[in-house]
Design an enzyme around this catalytic site. Structure first.
Site, mmCIF file in Angstrom:
data_model
loop_
_atom_site.group_PDB
_atom_site.id
_atom_site.type_symbol
_atom_site.label_atom_id
_atom_site.label_comp_id
_atom_site.label_asym_id
_atom_site.label_seq_id
_atom_site.Cartn_x
_atom_site.Cartn_y
_atom_site.Cartn_z
ATOM 1 C CG LEU A 221 -2.008 -1.093 1.127
ATOM 2 C CD1 LEU A 221 -2.861 -1.221 2.403
ATOM 3 C CD2 LEU A 221 -2.886 -1.289 0.066
ATOM 4 C CB CYS A 222 4.517 2.130 -0.170
ATOM 5 S SG CYS A 222 4.875 1.621 1.746
ATOM 6 C CG HIS A 223 1.056 6.669 -2.095
ATOM 7 N ND1 HIS A 223 0.972 6.802 -0.796
ATOM 8 C CD2 HIS A 223 -0.072 6.961 -2.730
ATOM 9 C CE1 HIS A 223 -0.440 6.736 -0.456
ATOM 10 N NE2 HIS A 223 -1.082 7.075 -1.858
ATOM 11 C CG MET B 29 6.501 2.983 4.868
ATOM 12 S SD MET B 29 6.431 2.043 6.416
ATOM 13 C CE MET B 29 7.010 0.374 5.515
ATOM 14 C CD GLU B 30 9.117 5.220 0.488
ATOM 15 O OE1 GLU B 30 8.126 5.062 -0.381
ATOM 16 O OE2 GLU B 30 8.981 6.055 1.557
ATOM 17 C CG ASP C 11 23.446 -12.869 0.678
ATOM 18 O OD1 ASP C 11 23.269 -13.919 0.947
ATOM 19 O OD2 ASP C 11 24.037 -12.278 -0.327
#
Length: 161
Positions: free
Chosen positions: A75-77, A113-114, A128
């Site tokens: 739901l992120c733009h 969020m980014e 990793d």
């Protein structure tokens, strides 16, 4: 707190409509840590890792992660980021690396969020690259430290106890 913004009147998941919001300068800063054995951190800092420059690869991965946030979080733009910065602060006393992710733009919605995605992907990449020599590493403490812009203005996280 105004309640959940990603739920519509019928209780269904919904992308927030930001079309009515004015564009403003927005910025967010996030952090996270990768805890590891002291010899693993020394290997990274001394440039002795067989896979090459761990921080350079993790930095690029974090930047790419921020740019892909809307593809990863449903739901992120999708945003037109104007700046993504990923930095590493080795903390040998705690056998860890602090990762900082900063995102900026001029737009109608925030970039928390980014910034969180940049830190998360950088941490996963570091893990990793080093898992063969230290499978017990721990990724921890990912959080937003600071956000600016928009109607809510400036917010800063409280210091950890």
């Amino acid at each position: 707190m105004n309640g959940l913004t990603h739920i519509n009147a019928a209780g269904e998941a919904s992308m927030v409509d930001v079309s009515h919001k004015a564009a403003s300068a927005r910025e967010a800063l996030a952090e996270g840590y990768v805890r590891m054995q002291d010899k693993t951190l020394a290997m990274i800092l001394d440039g002795e890792h067989a896979k090459g420059d761990v921080f350079a690869v993790a930095r690029i991965a974090g930047i790419q992660g921020a740019k892909q946030c809307a593809n990863l979080i449903p739901l992120c733009h999708p945003l037109m980021l104007t700046k993504v910065q990923v930095d590493f602060e080795p903390q040998p006393q705690q056998n860890r690396v602090r990762i900082l992710g900063r995102c900026k733009l001029s737009g109608q919605t925030g970039v928390e969020m980014e910034a969180l995605t940049a830190v998360s992907i950088a941490a996963l990449t570091l893990f990793d690259m080093c898992k063969a020599v230290d499978p017990g590493m721990v990724i921890e403490g990912i959080r937003v430290l600071d956000k600016q812009g928009g109607k809510s203005g400036h917010w800063r996280a409280q210091e950890k106890a």
